[in-house]
Enzyme design. Sequence first.
Site, PDB file in Angstrom:
ATOM      1  CG  ASP A 298      70.439  27.748 -25.070  1.00 40.81           C
ATOM      2  OD1 ASP A 298      70.884  26.889 -25.839  1.00 40.81           O
ATOM      3  OD2 ASP A 298      69.482  28.503 -25.362  1.00 40.81           O
TER       4      ASP A 298
ATOM      5  CG  ASP B 216      70.639  30.464 -30.925  1.00 39.03           C
ATOM      6  OD1 ASP B 216      71.648  31.186 -31.022  1.00 39.03           O
ATOM      7  OD2 ASP B 216      70.430  29.493 -31.683  1.00 39.03           O
TER       8      ASP B 216
END
Length: 178
Positions: free
Chosen positions: A7, A9
């Site tokens: 991922d 953020d």
Amino acid sequence: MKMIILDRDGVINQDSDQFIKSPEEWIPIPGSLEAIARLNQSGWRVVLASNQSGVGRGLFGMDTLNAINAKMVESLAQVGGRLDAIFFCPHAADSTCDCRKPKPGLFKQIESRFNIDLTGVPMVGDSLRDLQAGRAVGCQTYLVLTGKGERTREDPELPPDTLIFPDLSAIADTLLLD
């Protein structure tokens, strides 16, 4: 092929409840870029799978998302790292798309693009939806305690057998020992 799915953020860069809406707001988590570079240098393919609902909500456009990702790619290059691909869902949270995590659409796109079965492939996230999407296609899920990770660790729906690490650098250290 050794692959890891990340991922963005909260894993690579600092997260914000108000979204990362500009390249200036994209600030790497200490050690994350170097961790990716170490993985690359040991033969790992590093792929990004990220919800970017700020596009669908109208908080920023595709040009801005591309500029944020360009800053990330340039920052990685400065430390000898790279991403092999960037997959993202631009849809708002209320969308019925199949690519918004926790749905596994982004991961199915990765499987198709790389012609790989993701069973057992490490997937690193800081939120429950990241881990649920990875687990839906058989990934080995890793939770980082950066970003939303501390809150996620307490979630009763945390997928079983999720491995928990302080940050991406610690995960890279462990994977590179194998």
